[in-house]
Design a protein around this motif. Structure first.
Motif, mmCIF file in Angstrom:
data_model
loop_
_atom_site.group_PDB
_atom_site.id
_atom_site.type_symbol
_atom_site.label_atom_id
_atom_site.label_comp_id
_atom_site.label_asym_id
_atom_site.label_seq_id
_atom_site.Cartn_x
_atom_site.Cartn_y
_atom_site.Cartn_z
ATOM 1 N N ASP A 192 0.843 -1.299 0.164
ATOM 2 C CA ASP A 192 -0.035 0.065 0.052
ATOM 3 C C ASP A 192 0.838 1.225 0.190
ATOM 4 N N ALA A 193 1.983 1.199 0.592
ATOM 5 C CA ALA A 193 2.804 2.428 0.907
ATOM 6 C C ALA A 193 3.663 2.678 -0.426
ATOM 7 N N ALA A 194 3.829 1.736 -1.092
ATOM 8 C CA ALA A 194 4.763 1.584 -2.417
ATOM 9 C C ALA A 194 3.740 2.389 -3.276
ATOM 10 N N ALA A 195 2.486 1.782 -3.263
ATOM 11 C CA ALA A 195 1.557 2.190 -4.333
ATOM 12 C C ALA A 195 1.236 3.624 -4.180
ATOM 13 N N GLU A 196 1.215 4.190 -3.004
ATOM 14 C CA GLU A 196 1.326 5.705 -2.687
ATOM 15 C C GLU A 196 2.528 6.417 -3.048
ATOM 16 N N ALA A 197 3.627 5.730 -2.835
ATOM 17 C CA ALA A 197 4.815 6.571 -3.217
ATOM 18 C C ALA A 197 5.041 6.431 -4.796
ATOM 19 N N SER A 198 4.411 5.682 -5.616
ATOM 20 C CA SER A 198 4.587 5.461 -6.892
ATOM 21 C C SER A 198 3.748 6.736 -7.405
ATOM 22 N N LYS A 199 2.835 7.041 -6.799
ATOM 23 C CA LYS A 199 1.773 8.316 -7.174
ATOM 24 C C LYS A 199 2.616 9.458 -7.133
ATOM 25 N N MET A 200 3.219 9.678 -5.982
ATOM 26 C CA MET A 200 4.158 10.802 -5.809
ATOM 27 C C MET A 200 5.235 10.924 -6.787
ATOM 28 N N LEU A 201 5.958 9.715 -7.006
ATOM 29 C CA LEU A 201 7.070 9.796 -7.974
ATOM 30 C C LEU A 201 6.756 10.371 -9.342
ATOM 31 N N ARG A 202 5.513 9.970 -9.626
ATOM 32 C CA ARG A 202 5.086 10.270 -11.173
ATOM 33 C C ARG A 202 5.066 11.949 -11.271
ATOM 34 N N SER A 203 5.164 12.789 -10.105
ATOM 35 C CA SER A 203 4.946 14.180 -10.202
ATOM 36 C C SER A 203 6.123 14.791 -10.075
ATOM 37 N N ILE A 204 7.425 13.914 -9.830
ATOM 38 C CA ILE A 204 8.817 14.510 -9.809
ATOM 39 C C ILE A 204 9.324 14.457 -11.049
ATOM 40 N N PRO A 205 9.958 15.389 -11.331
ATOM 41 C CA PRO A 205 10.700 15.452 -12.623
ATOM 42 C C PRO A 205 11.730 14.308 -12.389
ATOM 43 N N LYS A 206 11.681 13.822 -13.864
ATOM 44 C CA LYS A 206 12.560 12.623 -13.988
ATOM 45 C C LYS A 206 14.319 13.022 -13.797
ATOM 46 N N SER A 207 14.839 14.274 -14.134
ATOM 47 C CA SER A 207 15.899 14.730 -13.620
ATOM 48 C C SER A 207 16.228 14.823 -12.265
ATOM 49 N N LYS A 208 15.111 15.085 -11.349
ATOM 50 C CA LYS A 208 15.426 15.261 -9.948
ATOM 51 C C LYS A 208 15.604 13.548 -9.406
ATOM 52 N N ILE A 209 15.026 12.823 -10.030
ATOM 53 C CA ILE A 209 14.774 11.334 -9.577
ATOM 54 C C ILE A 209 16.491 10.742 -9.774
ATOM 55 N N ALA A 210 16.693 11.240 -11.412
ATOM 56 C CA ALA A 210 18.182 10.597 -11.567
ATOM 57 C C ALA A 210 19.462 11.495 -10.674
ATOM 58 N N ASP A 211 19.085 12.646 -10.190
ATOM 59 C CA ASP A 211 20.104 13.198 -9.528
ATOM 60 C C ASP A 211 20.090 12.376 -7.985
ATOM 61 N N PHE A 212 18.722 12.241 -7.445
ATOM 62 C CA PHE A 212 18.911 11.226 -6.336
ATOM 63 C C PHE A 212 19.460 10.026 -6.346
#
Length: 112
Positions: A76-96
């Motif tokens: 359940d927590a992973a499903a919620e996190a995936s929703k949040m991740l969709r709103s984060i720019p891919k470049s920010k995820i790549a930097d992390f």
């Protein structure tokens, strides 16, 4: 207990997750599980100890074998996190992910 995945105070995710990556259990007790950004006691009936493959010796930490309640909560927590991740720019995820990889690389001597 040392965490390699903790983003650190310079990272943009630090303020959101800074308190999520601290474990307070003693090595002789059953370790907590991280679900939804919070450490908590596990719903478990069994435990296990990890083995150091270099020494073929059990490590002192005791880990839970979680029941389905923990698995369901983690999913359940992973499903919620995936929703949040969709709103984060891919470049920010790549930097992390780059920063995460750099921390692992910097600690490689202590990991082997």
């Amino acid at each position: 207990y040392r965490t390699l995945f903790y983003p650190g105070p310079h990272h943009s995710l630090h303020s959101q997750y800074s308190n999520s990556f601290k474990m307070t259990t003693a090595p002789s007790s059953v370790r907590q599980v991280l679900i939804g950004g919070s450490w908590r006691d596990s719903e478990h009936s069994e435990t296990f100890q990890a083995t150091d493959p270099n020494k073929n010796a059990k490590l002192p930490a005791i880990f839970p074998v979680s029941k389905w309640e923990d698995c369901d909560a983690a999913l359940d927590a992973a499903a919620e996190a995936s929703k949040m991740l969709r709103s984060i720019p891919k470049s920010k995820i790549a930097d992390f992910l780059d920063a995460y990889a750099n921390r692992i690389d910097a600690a490689k001597e202590s990991l082997v």
